[in-house]
Design an enzyme around this catalytic site. Structure first.
Site, PDB file in Angstrom:
ATOM      1  CG  ASP A 338      -1.770   1.170   1.262  1.00 55.94           C
ATOM      2  OD1 ASP A 338      -2.559   1.327   0.496  1.00 55.94           O
ATOM      3  OD2 ASP A 338      -1.868   2.010   2.443  1.00 55.94           O
ATOM      4  CD  GLU A 373      -2.139   2.563  -3.612  1.00 56.62           C
ATOM      5  OE1 GLU A 373      -3.277   2.710  -3.610  1.00 56.62           O
ATOM      6  OE2 GLU A 373      -1.881   2.409  -2.310  1.00 56.62           O
TER       7      GLU A 373
END
Length: 662
Positions: A338, A373
């Site tokens: 993330d 990401e």
């Protein structure tokens, strides 16, 4: 009375060796570290750690056993301008604890103090670390080792995927055990999913703001203890720990040939900003764990209040050890990071950052599937295409191009083709493979596929932020009617685009990622930021699933696996047999022709045999097929005794695949 001997600075964390427990804690700036042991009644015994080797404080508890509850108090300067926020009144979580007992509520005793230390003791309110030592029989489990070229990722939430599944026993729904249930595995296998990517299963907590509103952090990105399995997704069956239940699920999925990737959160911690709770790193060694400004404030490049300083040597090792723990103890096959730009911050983004170098040097981790990401909200945070070899990346440019092409008529076919070819301009020139592009139309963050076709505006009022949260840049199209209630003509256009987007996703070069529920027609009622909705809004409603769409999706994935141009993970080159780009007359597109004629019509010949016909206009069109004998192929037709075609008449917003007869 418990007495600590010196013990050893290794192994890290709390380690049971069969005779006792060795405790270690990193703190470069502490003046004293106190181990706090708790009995079943919550009574606390404080013992100063007797030894320090470098920046590792350590001690050994003879006779200590698994199940021991513990925490730490750390003393040192409270000097925010220099980044130090030590406060021995606050009990602290071991950053390496592998289990926690209890929950973190909205309690003022967690406040560490902004300019002055808060002297309220937090021990009674804080969950206690647990020493665990769980052996497990993997029964010869081996990783499926799916080649990247054959990988089809399915992004899912443990609870959202299984909570309403009618064929899973009620007591198992919403849990790790549900992932191992034959009904769920059968669904994944029928679809053709190779890789299940789970939203965070690390121990996370709910932000105080959400607790005040009666909401929770459903997605789980507010992680407190990254080594610990979150017990909220455990069934609670007697004798089966959360760790064992997750292991059972991974083993069952592996037995079915399905990989498991974990979404992990190392960009920030659950301590939030300076007004957030002091639970762990802030009180252990704030200046080492976090990115700080010159005056000691948190450099909030994540939007979550803080950012972990992953280039610090110890913090780098902490992440590596954590990943190896999940790999070794749970046999997971990879990780999705993330806000992955934080991994490479030094503080500027650097492909050679310490954490990237450590991952590349680790034989076990470098063999895993690693997905980033590729952004954060800091300066220079957008880094799509810039991660080092070994990483694949979520491709938002692919997402926006495909939405814009099919739903808005804003993207020319040249841009569509570039992203259909794994966004080659982003990845090929940087020495990456096509699989580095994680193609997606939707993900957990944003509209579902159905909502993309039903809502032009977000509808996030249930989140309690007056609809301010969530993106306003969705590239969606409701086809003239906001919401799920619409007439038959509008629904016909929506369903055509639904199938066109799924087909584009699953037949593009690169690695496709399907959001769980998109194959069923799942809606979140226009909420494009359902991070705090642990309810039927986000749980898949299996009873109302679109069975025809599920079959269509499964047929597409089977078709994908038959096409060498999509599975060999090699770049398409001009003139090779992998791809030919054709116009509506079946003629090869010259460089000049790309910019001429209808920009929403195209034919793509893959591996000299499969012809993808695209009409993204809002009217019917006729295309002349290239030389050869063509026939329909599931899910677009039946090949047995099918009519041989020379032209194709396509309705508005449609895509079709034909196969060339041998």
């Amino acid at each position: 009375m418990a007495v600590l001997t010196h013990g050893s600075p290794t192994p890290s964390g709390a380690y049971f060796d069969g005779k006792g427990i060795n405790f270690t804690l990193f703190s470069a700036h502490a003046e004293q570290v106190t181990l706090c042991l708790f009995d079943e009644q919550g009574q606390e015994r404080q013992i100063a750690m007797p030894a320090r080797t470098g920046d590792i404080w350590h001690g050994y508890l003879p006779g200590g056993k698994p199940g021991q509850r513990y925490g730490y108090r750390v003393s040192g300067p409270f000097d925010p301008s220099r980044g130090h926020r030590f406060n021995p009144h606050k009990l602290l979580i071991d950053p390496r604890t592998r289990a926690l007992e209890g929950k973190v509520g909205d309690d003022p005793r967690f406040t560490g103090g902004v300019s002055q230390p808060d002297v309220r003791d937090s021990a009674a309110a804080l969950p206690k670390c647990l020493v665990i030592h769980e052996e497990y029989d993997w029964q010869g489990d081996k990783p499926p080792a799916i080649p990247w070229g054959n990988t089809v990722i399915y992004e899912a939430h443990v609870r959202g995927l299984t909570q309403l599944h009618p064929d899973i026993p009620p007591e198992l729904r919403g849990t790790y055990a549900a992932l191992a249930h034959p009904a769920l595995i059968e669904h994944l296998k029928t679809l053709g999913i190779t890789t299940l990517e789970l939203l965070p299963v690390q121990f996370h907590i709910d932000e105080p703001r959400l607790q005040k509103m009666g909401l929770s952090n459903y997605w789980g990105y507010n992680v407190l203890a990254p080594f610990a399995v979150d017990p909220d997704y455990a069934s609670g069956r007697e004798g089966i720990s959360p760790l064992r239940e997750l292991r059972d699920a991974v083993k069952a999925l592996h037995n079915a040939g399905i990989e498991v990737i974990l979404d992990v959160v190392f960009n920030h911690s659950a301590e939030l900003d300076v007004f957030g709770p002091t639970l762990c790193q802030r009180g252990i060694d704030n200046a080492s764990y976090y990115w700080l400004t010159p005056d000691g404030e948190y450099d909030n490049i994540t939007g979550c209040g803080n950012a972990l300083r992953l280039s610090h040597p110890y913090v780098t090792q902490w992440v590596i050890d954590c990943l190896n723990y999940w790999r070794d103890s749970c046999h997971v096959d990879g990780f999705r990071f993330d806000l992955g730009t934080v991994l490479g911050r030094t503080p500027a983004f650097d492909q050679h950052a310490p954490l990237f170098a450590a991952l590349a040097a680790d034989e076990r981790l470098s063999a895993c599937k690693l997905i980033a990401e590729p952004w954060d909200i800091g300066l220079g945070g957008y880094q799509l295409g810039n991660f080092p070899t070994g990483f694949s990346e979520w491709n938002d440019q692919y997402r926006d191009a495909m939405r814009g092409f099919w739903l808005r008529g804003e993207v020319p076919r040249g841009t569509f083709a570039q992203h259909f070819a794994a966004s080659s301009r982003l990845f090929e020139q940087r020495g990456r493979l096509p699989s580095a592009s994680i193609n997606q139309i939707t993900a957990h963050d944003g509209f579902t596929l159905l909502d993309l076709l039903c809502f032009n505006q977000k509808h996030n009022q249930m989140n309690g932020e007056e609809n301010r949260d969530g993106s306003d840049n969705n590239h969606s199209n409701n086809f003239g009617c906001e919401g799920l209630v619409a007439d038959a003509a509008i629904w016909q256009r929506r369903k055509a685009c639904q199938r066109a987007l799924l087909t584009t996703l699953l037949l593009s070069q690169g690695t496709p990622m399907l959001l769980a529920g998109d194959e069923q027609g799942h809606s979140q009622q226009g909420n494009n930021n359902a991070y705090c909705q642990n309810n039927i809004l986000t749980w898949l409603d299996w009873g109302s699933a679109d069975r025809a769409l599920m079959t269509f999706t499964a047929d597409l994935i089977r078709l994908r696996q038959q096409i060498p141009a999509l599975t060999q993970d090699q770049w398409w080159q001009s003139g090779d047999s992998n791809v030919q780009w054709l116009d509506s007359q079946g003629q090869a597109l010259s460089d000049a022709a790309w910019e001429q004629g209808c920009q929403q019509q195209l034919q793509i010949l893959l591996s000299q045999r499969w012809l993808v016909l695209i009409n993204a206009t809002d009217h019917e069109c006729e295309m002349h097929l290239p030389e050869g004998e063509w026939e329909g192929i599931p899910p677009f037709g039946v090949s047995d005794h099918a009519e041989r075609l020379t032209t194709w008449r396509g309705s508005a917003h449609t895509i079709c695949v034909l196969i060339k007869r041998d």
